[in-house]
Design a protein around this motif. Structure first.
Motif, short mmCIF file in Angstrom:
data_model
loop_
_atom_site.label_atom_id
_atom_site.label_comp_id
_atom_site.label_asym_id
_atom_site.label_seq_id
_atom_site.Cartn_x
_atom_site.Cartn_y
_atom_site.Cartn_z
N GLN A 37 0.85 -1.17 0.00
CA GLN A 37 0.00 0.00 0.00
C GLN A 37 0.89 1.22 0.00
O GLN A 37 1.56 1.53 1.00
CB GLN A 37 -0.93 0.01 1.22
N ILE A 38 0.91 1.89 -1.13
CA ILE A 38 1.62 3.16 -1.23
C ILE A 38 0.82 4.20 -0.45
O ILE A 38 -0.42 4.16 -0.44
CB ILE A 38 1.79 3.56 -2.71
N LEU A 39 1.53 5.10 0.20
CA LEU A 39 0.89 6.08 1.07
C LEU A 39 -0.29 6.78 0.40
O LEU A 39 -0.15 7.34 -0.69
CB LEU A 39 1.92 7.12 1.51
N GLY A 40 -1.44 6.68 1.03
CA GLY A 40 -2.64 7.36 0.54
C GLY A 40 -3.38 6.62 -0.55
O GLY A 40 -4.40 7.11 -1.05
N GLN A 41 -2.89 5.44 -0.91
CA GLN A 41 -3.53 4.69 -1.99
C GLN A 41 -4.15 3.39 -1.46
O GLN A 41 -4.09 3.09 -0.27
CB GLN A 41 -2.52 4.41 -3.09
N LYS A 42 -4.74 2.64 -2.37
CA LYS A 42 -5.44 1.43 -1.95
C LYS A 42 -4.45 0.28 -1.70
O LYS A 42 -3.29 0.33 -2.08
CB LYS A 42 -6.46 1.01 -3.00
N ALA A 88 6.63 1.82 0.37
CA ALA A 88 5.23 1.52 0.66
C ALA A 88 5.16 0.74 1.96
O ALA A 88 6.17 0.33 2.52
CB ALA A 88 4.61 0.68 -0.47
N MET A 89 3.92 0.53 2.41
CA MET A 89 3.67 -0.45 3.48
C MET A 89 3.46 -1.80 2.82
O MET A 89 2.73 -1.90 1.83
CB MET A 89 2.42 -0.07 4.27
N TYR A 90 4.08 -2.81 3.35
CA TYR A 90 3.91 -4.16 2.83
C TYR A 90 3.22 -4.99 3.90
O TYR A 90 3.69 -5.10 5.04
CB TYR A 90 5.27 -4.77 2.46
N GLY A 109 2.19 -4.97 9.15
CA GLY A 109 2.86 -4.29 8.04
C GLY A 109 4.31 -3.95 8.31
O GLY A 109 4.74 -3.83 9.46
N THR A 110 5.06 -3.81 7.23
CA THR A 110 6.43 -3.29 7.26
C THR A 110 6.45 -2.05 6.37
O THR A 110 6.07 -2.12 5.20
CB THR A 110 7.45 -4.30 6.72
N ARG A 111 6.88 -0.95 6.96
CA ARG A 111 7.01 0.27 6.16
C ARG A 111 8.40 0.28 5.52
O ARG A 111 9.41 0.32 6.22
CB ARG A 111 6.83 1.50 7.03
N LEU A 112 8.44 0.19 4.21
CA LEU A 112 9.70 0.21 3.46
C LEU A 112 9.92 1.59 2.89
O LEU A 112 9.05 2.12 2.18
CB LEU A 112 9.68 -0.83 2.34
N PRO B 40 -5.35 3.90 9.69
CA PRO B 40 -4.06 4.35 9.15
C PRO B 40 -2.89 3.55 9.71
O PRO B 40 -2.84 3.26 10.90
CB PRO B 40 -4.00 5.83 9.58
N SER B 41 -1.99 3.17 8.82
CA SER B 41 -0.76 2.44 9.17
C SER B 41 -1.03 1.08 9.80
O SER B 41 -0.17 0.55 10.53
CB SER B 41 0.11 3.28 10.12
N GLN B 42 -2.20 0.53 9.57
CA GLN B 42 -2.49 -0.83 10.03
C GLN B 42 -2.99 -1.66 8.86
O GLN B 42 -3.43 -1.14 7.84
CB GLN B 42 -3.56 -0.81 11.13
N GLY B 43 -2.91 -2.98 9.02
CA GLY B 43 -3.45 -3.87 8.01
C GLY B 43 -4.96 -3.93 8.08
O GLY B 43 -5.56 -3.65 9.12
#
Lengths: 115, 107
Positions: A37-42, A88-90, A109-112, B40-43
């Motif tokens: 998930q790229i910031l602000g996107q789906k 992105a968040m993975y 999630g992992t923020r890369l 936000p910032s969560q799965g």
């Protein structure tokens, strides 16, 4: 309550470097997924994995990406040569069965961040 | 692949009931309808799932008409903590998310 875990929570890397994102799915689950998930996107589907092989992959999941279940508990996503746009968040997810009635459980999630 | 259509955003106030409708005109016979919530910032987190008519759990209700071409997620008496993105999914074979509905609950 069982949960999916992911490490690290945040990874910073230089462009061109390889990264491995790690996930521990819920222990009796058989189907595993990676999303980003790229910031602000789906939330975007990357790949699904079952019985030690890829079941499906999206157009995003090109040759730079690979997945592996190296042992009975870990599920990893490798990006061979990171690009800026990989930031992105993975999210990793797991599911017991591949039917509609079984929900997916997502990790935190992992923020890369690729610099 | 069944495609879903939801409103991009909705605003509400604390204590109100919120209804979010999802269209899925090409839903297949063996597809279930599943709703997820993402902070936000969560799965994403599973909220509710149904096949037809009405399903209710401790968090929400899901209304599905007879033709199953749409569904409505109903959140009773929302609070500020219900501010999130809500995704409707219909799948048998995979879990591909649409853009979701961004719900903002105001005081």
């Amino acid at each position: 309550e069982p949960e999916v875990t992911q490490t690290p929570s945040h990874q910073v890397t230089q462009m061109g470097q390889e990264v491995i994102l790690r996930c521990v799915p819920i222990s009796n689950h058989l189907y595993f997924y990676w999303y980003r998930q790229i910031l602000g996107q789906k939330v975007e589907f990357l790949v699904s994995f079952y019985n030690n092989e890829i079941s499906e992959k999206s157009e995003i999941f090109d040759d730079q990406f690979s997945v592996e279940r190296p042992d009975g508990s870990n599920f990893t996503l490798k990006i061979r040569s990171t690009k800026l746009e990989d930031s992105a968040m993975y999210f990793c997810a797991s599911r017991w069965r591949r039917t509609s009635v079984d929900e997916q459980f997502f990790g935190p999630g992992t923020r890369l961040t690729v610099l | 692949l069944a495609k879903t259509t939801q409103p991009i955003s909705m605003d509400s106030y604390e204590g109100q009931e919120v209804n979010i409708t999802c269209s899925h005109n090409n839903i297949a016979t063996n597809d279930y309808i599943t709703w997820y919530q993402q902070f936000p910032s969560q799965g994403p987190r599973f909220i509710i799932q149904g096949y037809k008519t009405k399903v209710t759990n401790e968090v929400a209700s899901l209304f599905i008409p007879a033709d199953r071409k749409s569904s409505t997620l109903s959140l009773p008496r929302v609070s500020l903590s219900d501010t999130a993105v809500y995704y409707c999914l219909v799948d048998f074979n995979d879990m591909r998310f649409g853009a979701g509905t961004r719900l903002t609950v105001k005081p």
